[in-house]
Design an enzyme around this catalytic site. Structure first.
Site, mmCIF file in Angstrom:
data_model
loop_
_atom_site.group_PDB
_atom_site.id
_atom_site.type_symbol
_atom_site.label_atom_id
_atom_site.label_comp_id
_atom_site.label_asym_id
_atom_site.label_seq_id
_atom_site.Cartn_x
_atom_site.Cartn_y
_atom_site.Cartn_z
ATOM 1 N N ASP A 174 39.260 50.759 39.699
ATOM 2 C CA ASP A 174 38.842 51.960 39.907
ATOM 3 C C ASP A 174 38.221 51.304 41.097
ATOM 4 O O ASP A 174 37.440 50.805 41.680
ATOM 5 C CB ASP A 174 37.551 52.599 38.851
ATOM 6 C CG ASP A 174 37.944 53.126 37.778
ATOM 7 O OD1 ASP A 174 39.299 53.205 37.497
ATOM 8 O OD2 ASP A 174 37.169 53.377 36.922
ATOM 9 N N ILE A 175 38.391 52.242 42.043
ATOM 10 C CA ILE A 175 38.625 51.926 43.327
ATOM 11 C C ILE A 175 37.243 51.939 43.760
ATOM 12 O O ILE A 175 36.921 51.365 44.092
ATOM 13 C CB ILE A 175 38.854 53.042 44.249
ATOM 14 C CG1 ILE A 175 40.921 53.184 44.166
ATOM 15 C CG2 ILE A 175 39.235 52.522 45.255
ATOM 16 C CD1 ILE A 175 41.501 54.207 44.820
ATOM 17 N N SER A 195 47.411 42.132 22.475
ATOM 18 C CA SER A 195 46.320 42.177 23.993
ATOM 19 C C SER A 195 46.705 41.907 24.620
ATOM 20 O O SER A 195 45.673 42.225 25.539
ATOM 21 C CB SER A 195 46.519 40.646 23.578
ATOM 22 O OG SER A 195 47.351 40.145 23.105
ATOM 23 N N GLN A 239 45.183 41.676 28.501
ATOM 24 C CA GLN A 239 45.335 40.319 29.790
ATOM 25 C C GLN A 239 45.695 40.966 30.379
ATOM 26 O O GLN A 239 45.560 40.298 31.922
ATOM 27 C CB GLN A 239 47.062 40.281 29.301
ATOM 28 C CG GLN A 239 46.512 38.741 28.120
ATOM 29 C CD GLN A 239 47.820 38.609 27.269
ATOM 30 O OE1 GLN A 239 48.855 38.939 28.313
ATOM 31 N NE2 GLN A 239 48.494 38.951 26.461
ATOM 32 N N CYS A 277 10.124 71.007 26.031
ATOM 33 C CA CYS A 277 10.426 71.294 27.384
ATOM 34 C C CYS A 277 10.482 73.247 27.978
ATOM 35 O O CYS A 277 9.859 73.420 27.590
ATOM 36 C CB CYS A 277 11.067 70.092 28.436
ATOM 37 S SG CYS A 277 11.246 70.711 30.235
ATOM 38 N N HIS A 283 9.215 65.357 27.076
ATOM 39 C CA HIS A 283 10.144 64.903 27.044
ATOM 40 C C HIS A 283 9.372 63.775 25.463
ATOM 41 O O HIS A 283 10.233 62.845 25.858
ATOM 42 C CB HIS A 283 11.118 64.359 27.794
ATOM 43 C CG HIS A 283 12.123 65.654 28.709
ATOM 44 N ND1 HIS A 283 12.434 66.712 27.885
ATOM 45 C CD2 HIS A 283 11.669 65.809 29.314
ATOM 46 C CE1 HIS A 283 13.177 66.823 28.574
ATOM 47 N NE2 HIS A 283 12.585 67.518 29.531
ATOM 48 N N GLU A 297 10.685 62.767 23.544
ATOM 49 C CA GLU A 297 12.717 61.603 22.683
ATOM 50 C C GLU A 297 12.837 60.483 23.480
ATOM 51 O O GLU A 297 13.347 59.736 22.816
ATOM 52 C CB GLU A 297 13.837 62.531 22.542
ATOM 53 C CG GLU A 297 14.242 62.734 23.859
ATOM 54 C CD GLU A 297 13.296 64.144 25.047
ATOM 55 O OE1 GLU A 297 14.234 65.043 25.425
ATOM 56 O OE2 GLU A 297 12.141 64.517 24.492
#
Length: 537
Positions: free
Chosen positions: A149-150, A189, A193, A379, A506, A508
């Site tokens: 990725d650029i 594979s 590679q 929330c 929050h 969680e």
């Protein structure tokens, strides 16, 4: 260099599970009595993910010091005890913004500002700052994106330079995908590679390759990868898709003895890791446990990553009580919402923004209040509870949140002082950990083991309007948690309901497999009581 650095890159495809891998490595190294810090480098140009669509990005995870970060930091927290802060996450947007700010202030003395060296130097400084903040034995750095990725190139160049200067103290693990072709009944594979070839072309030679695959790799395949990728055979590791739960990942990596390789390579003084307690919990998760059905009413339920921490916290709490959480995603715009809720043992309405699905959530809260179904509002879910109560118990038919209706005559939920959603949205909310005083005798007080003062993380712009609090309390809606010294409403309970609680924070975000959050445990307990009620059909 006073610390060791592990760089984790990914290739072939995205969504390989680098975040889970980094979190699992952190757990294993911690069990070897090492102090571990974590850093996620994201190549996108957003300053942070706070304004990104959950459908596109997943949930926004908030740290104690109020930084909106990638959901991978949630994995880091749930697996390890690594301290997470503003130094645990950085994006291209942040880095470019800092460099441009310095250029405007004349810090570069007229130099031409370029990706190399200015951006890469800033990335290196981010790494050094993370180590300085947390003083770890080992810093694990996960680089987002996929090799090729650029947008990832500046990060990879910075890593190359960092490794050049600190070669004895750095290790690069490259994670790839090894596909299985069912028609040929073999794994391939070649993509691995090519990915390693691309990485080497950038100037980074991986020390180890971690192969993600559907089926275990044979020694022949590992040897082939070793030969063509120019890494030792013992440095080719394999993790297959988990069978039951993501929490199997540390055990799989431990079985591959990857921590031994890391210790030898970085010359770390360690002891053998002890994962016995983790193994017990994973074995329990793998069993056919009795289920407790939890309906989660939201507008992003088709995309599980949007509520990742919610779902994991439910899993943690249910397991603590010997059950499996069967999470029933319910679209807040579904016309049959209440019918679906009637089949659940409890309802949770998570945080969110915007008017879409608002009235459906109101309907869910009304149904749960009238039917005695345990309800947990987080929330926005708390604001839903308050508005529904005002409409149907206080008979304020047009009661609403100013977020949903700026012209409501009864703004039960209003904009917090100093907040203006029309001025700026990014990083401007009430963010991070704040204290909360609990009222003795309340369900919340009991859930927190009768602690009088707690601290939880927030991400919101609106709050319950204090002008209506007395009227709400007179009609049975108790304010049982407040933030000192202003007295902001943090926790509410419906007095004549078995378990109907809303929290502005929050919880969680701080739940772990080994230490579930107390409110989630209390919520699941209430769901189990309701499920055993003879009147529940």
């Amino acid at each position: 260099m006073p610390f060791k650095c592990i760089f984790l890159t990914g290739g072939v495809v995205s969504s390989l599970g680098k975040g889970l891998t980094a979190a699992s490595l952190a757990l294993i190294l911690e069990r070897q009595r090492l102090n571990v810090a974590m850093l996620k480098l994201d190549p996108y140009l957003n300053v942070d993910p706070g304004t990104m669509n959950p459908f596109e990005h997943g949930e926004i995870y908030v740290t104690d010091d109020g930084v909106e970060t990638d959901l991978d930091l949630g994995h880091y927290h749930r697996f390890s005890s690594a301290a997470l802060s503003r130094h645990s996450s950085a994006t291209s947007g942040q880095i470019y913004a800092r460099v441009i700010k310095r250029e405007r202030e004349g810090d570069y003395l007229g130099s031409t500002v370029q990706v190399i060296p200015h951006i890469t130097n800033e990335i290196i400084q981010v790494i050094l700052d993370a180590a300085k903040e947390h003083s770890p034995d080992v810093l694990i750095v996960e680089i987002g994106g996929t090799i090729g990725d650029i947008e990832s190139l500046p990060f990879l160049e910075a890593i190359r330079q960092f490794r050049y200067d600190h070669s004895e103290d750095c290790l690069n693990i490259h994670m790839t995908y090894v596909p299985y072709l069912q028609a040929a009944d073999e794994v391939k594979s070649k993509p691995t590679q090519h990915s390693v070839q691309t990485l080497r072309g950038i100037g980074i030679i991986p020390d180890a390759i971690l192969c993600r695959s559907e089926k275990p790799l044979t020694q022949e395949v590992k040897s082939k990868i070793s030969l063509f990728c120019n890494v030792p055979n013992r440095a080719v590791f394999n993790v297959i898709d988990v069978k039951h739960t993501i929490y199997e990942m540390p055990l799989m990596l431990a079985q591959e003895k990857i921590a031994n390789f890391i210790g030898e390579k970085l010359k770390l003084a360690t002891v053998p890791e002890n994962l016995d307690d983790w193994r017990v919990l994973v074995n329990q998760l793998s069993q056919d446990l009795p289920k407790v059905k939890i309906g989660v009413v939201g507008k992003y339920v088709q995309h599980r990553d949007a509520y990742k921490s919610i779902f994991e916290a439910l899993t943690h709490a249910a397991l603590r009580l010997g059950h499996a959480a069967e999470i029933i995603p319910i679209d807040a715009e579904d016309e049959n919402l209440t019918m679906e809720l009637s089949q659940c043992d409890a309802c949770l309405v998570p945080g969110g923004f915007g008017v879409r699905g608002w009235e459906g959530k109101i309907a869910a809260a009304k149904f749960c209040r009238e039917q005695g179904i345990p309800y947990f509002g987080i929330c926005l879910g708390m604001q839903v509870l308050v508005v529904e109560y005002a409409r149907n118990v206080l008979n304020l038919d047009q009661a609403n949140s100013l977020e949903m209706d700026p012209n409501t005559p009864h703004p039960i939920v209003y904009v917090m002082e100093g907040q203006d959603p029309l001025v700026a949205t990014g990083g401007t909310m009430r963010l991070g950990a704040y204290p909360c005083l609990l009222k003795p005798g309340s369900k919340a007080h009991k859930a927190y083991n009768e602690s009088s003062l707690i601290q939880e993380r927030h991400r919101h712009r609106y709050e319950v309007n204090p002008d209506y609090i007395q009227s709400l309390e007179d009609h049975g809606l108790r304010i049982v948690g407040t933030c000192p010294p202003q007295g902001l409403c943090e926790i509410i309970e419906v007095s004549d309901h078995p378990w109907m609680i809303g929290v502005q924070f929050h919880p969680e975000f701080v739940s772990k497999l080994i230490s579930p959050h107390p409110l989630f445990i209390a919520f699941i307990e209430a769901a189990l009581v309701y499920s055993k009620d003879a009147s529940h059909v």
